[in-house]
Scaffold this motif. Structure first.
Motif, short mmCIF file in Angstrom:
data_model
loop_
_atom_site.label_atom_id
_atom_site.label_comp_id
_atom_site.label_asym_id
_atom_site.label_seq_id
_atom_site.Cartn_x
_atom_site.Cartn_y
_atom_site.Cartn_z
N TYR A 52 -47.13 -100.53 29.19
CA TYR A 52 -46.36 -100.94 28.01
C TYR A 52 -47.28 -101.37 26.90
O TYR A 52 -48.45 -101.70 27.11
CB TYR A 52 -45.39 -102.07 28.36
N THR A 53 -46.74 -101.35 25.69
CA THR A 53 -47.47 -101.78 24.51
C THR A 53 -46.49 -102.26 23.46
O THR A 53 -45.30 -101.91 23.50
CB THR A 53 -48.34 -100.64 23.94
N THR A 54 -46.96 -103.04 22.52
CA THR A 54 -46.15 -103.40 21.35
C THR A 54 -46.62 -102.65 20.11
O THR A 54 -46.08 -102.83 19.03
CB THR A 54 -46.23 -104.92 21.08
N ASN A 55 -47.62 -101.79 20.28
CA ASN A 55 -48.20 -101.04 19.17
C ASN A 55 -48.02 -99.54 19.43
O ASN A 55 -48.70 -98.96 20.28
CB ASN A 55 -49.68 -101.38 19.02
N SER A 56 -47.12 -98.90 18.70
CA SER A 56 -46.82 -97.49 18.95
C SER A 56 -48.01 -96.58 18.69
O SER A 56 -48.06 -95.46 19.21
CB SER A 56 -45.64 -97.04 18.08
N GLN A 57 -48.99 -97.03 17.94
CA GLN A 57 -50.18 -96.21 17.68
C GLN A 57 -50.93 -95.92 18.97
O GLN A 57 -51.58 -94.88 19.10
CB GLN A 57 -51.11 -96.90 16.68
N GLU A 58 -50.82 -96.81 19.95
CA GLU A 58 -51.47 -96.58 21.24
C GLU A 58 -50.87 -95.35 21.92
O GLU A 58 -51.58 -94.59 22.59
CB GLU A 58 -51.34 -97.80 22.13
N ILE A 59 -49.57 -95.15 21.76
CA ILE A 59 -48.92 -93.95 22.31
C ILE A 59 -49.37 -92.72 21.54
O ILE A 59 -49.70 -91.68 22.13
CB ILE A 59 -47.39 -94.11 22.27
N ALA A 60 -49.42 -92.84 20.22
CA ALA A 60 -49.88 -91.71 19.40
C ALA A 60 -51.31 -91.30 19.76
O ALA A 60 -51.65 -90.11 19.74
CB ALA A 60 -49.79 -92.07 17.92
N ASN A 61 -52.13 -92.28 20.12
CA ASN A 61 -53.54 -92.00 20.43
C ASN A 61 -53.76 -91.43 21.82
O ASN A 61 -54.86 -90.94 22.12
CB ASN A 61 -54.36 -93.29 20.30
N ASP A 62 -52.76 -91.51 22.68
CA ASP A 62 -52.91 -91.03 24.06
C ASP A 62 -52.71 -89.52 24.09
O ASP A 62 -51.59 -89.01 23.98
CB ASP A 62 -51.89 -91.72 24.97
N SER A 63 -53.78 -88.78 24.25
CA SER A 63 -53.73 -87.32 24.20
C SER A 63 -52.96 -86.70 25.35
O SER A 63 -52.56 -85.53 25.28
CB SER A 63 -55.16 -86.76 24.16
N LEU A 64 -52.74 -87.45 26.42
CA LEU A 64 -52.02 -86.90 27.57
C LEU A 64 -50.51 -86.90 27.37
O LEU A 64 -49.80 -86.12 28.02
CB LEU A 64 -52.38 -87.71 28.83
#
Length: 336
Positions: A52-64
């Motif tokens: 989990y995260t509170t920062n959606s950019q972390e999802i955008a940065n995950d290339s998988l």
């Protein structure tokens, strides 16, 4: 078969359905959930065994991660959608695509330019009564649509269920469903709208949104009245959802709110809406998950998407025109 890796941004009421759909399908790997409320994000991650995260950019940065569901509040889809599109994620966005035309247009244009798979989630196209109604028209037996009345309404309890009701309204929380349904079933171009609405009951409670709106949509060769409300009495036994359609050769009456069960005790009378989502046998049943799985199939196998890339934009344009008609008292011509 390699699992498709997914993420969900916004894990409130409907975000949970996206999470559950991904979690239960053995061909899908739910990698991460995101919510500004850290405790809610953490609880969803524990429930569905993911990060989990509170920062959606972390999802955008995950290339998988290949597919992202955006289930943030009605008015808050633009920033995260553009963030994910820029990162090349395939995107399914909860209805409405946006509560203003500019944001809906920008998101749609960005999705087209990037060449990603993109879909606005209009779940009721997978509800069996509406599937049957559409098939009836397609068969030719009923002739052509002439007119329709479709109503979708929540009780005043909506103000307890959603923390952001003051930033939405029945035209945005409910209207997208029935506007999309009538456009999809009629398969005609909407030409103009005329609408009226009222603010009183909810405004008196400090929530300055429409209590109810009724609008007529004129199509090329038919017309329909849509009716939405957020002030159904709290003691009403269930969701207020119905549709009547007159055709050149017949008539249809749909009661999608009645799901085959009525329940009563000495304390309450209830007619639960369970066809969308019903949990049982450690599994989720119902049509809410069907468009999500349809989108996954669209991404994996490049099968045709049953919701066009511009359908969310058209939906927003119609509802904005309805708002404008309410505010001005005029017929609003649609530019679609």
């Amino acid at each position: 078969m390699e699992k498709i890796k997914t993420a969900v941004v916004g894990v409130g009421i409907f975000g949970d359905t996206h999470c559950r759909t991904y979690f239960e399908d053995p061909s899908i790997d739910l990698v991460c959930v995101c919510d500004l409320d850290e405790e809610r994000a953490k609880q969803a991650a524990q429930k569905y065994n993911c990060n989990y995260t509170t920062n959606s950019q972390e999802i955008a940065n995950d290339s998988l991660i290949n597919v992202v569901s955006v289930a943030t509040p009605d008015f808050d889809h633009r920033t995260v959608s553009l963030q994910m599109i820029k990162a090349g994620k395939n995107l399914i966005v909860e209805k409405p695509l946006s509560t203003n035309v500019e944001d809906a247009q920008v998101i749609t244009n960005a999705a087209k330019a990037k060449g990603i798979k993109f879909m606005t989630d209009f779940q009721n196209r997978w509800s069996t009564p509406f599937i049957q109604a559409k098939q009836n028209l397609e068969s030719g037996e009923f002739g052509k649509p002439v007119s329709a009345y479709i109503r979708l309404a929540n009780s005043k309890m909506i103000t307890k269920w959603l923390s952001w009701t003051a930033k939405s309204g029945p035209q945005w929380f409910l209207g997208p469903h029935i506007v999309d349904l009538i456009c999809w079933i009629f398969e005609q171009k909407p030409l103009k709208v005329f609408a009226t609405g009222r603010r009183e009951v909810l405004k008196s409670r400090g929530i300055d949104v429409y209590d109810a709106i009724q609008a007529q949509i004129v199509f090329e060769d038919a017309f329909a009245t849509i009716d939405v409300s957020w002030i159904v009495p709290t003691k009403w036994p269930g969701l207020d959802f119905r549709m009547d359609m007159q055709t050149t050769n017949g008539k249809m009456e749909l009661e999608p709110a009645f799901n085959g069960i009525v329940m009563s005790t000495d304390k309450a009378y209830n007619m639960p809406f369970i066809s969308g989502r019903q949990d049982g046998f450690n599994h989720m049943f119902g049509f809410f998950k069907e468009p999500i799985l349809h989108f996954i199939d669209h991404v994996r196998n490049d099968t045709p998407c049953l919701i066009g890339i511009e359908d969310g934009l058209v939906n927003t344009k119609i509802i904005v025109a309805i708002e404008k008609s309410v505010e001005t008292g005029k017929i609003i011509e649609l530019d679609l």
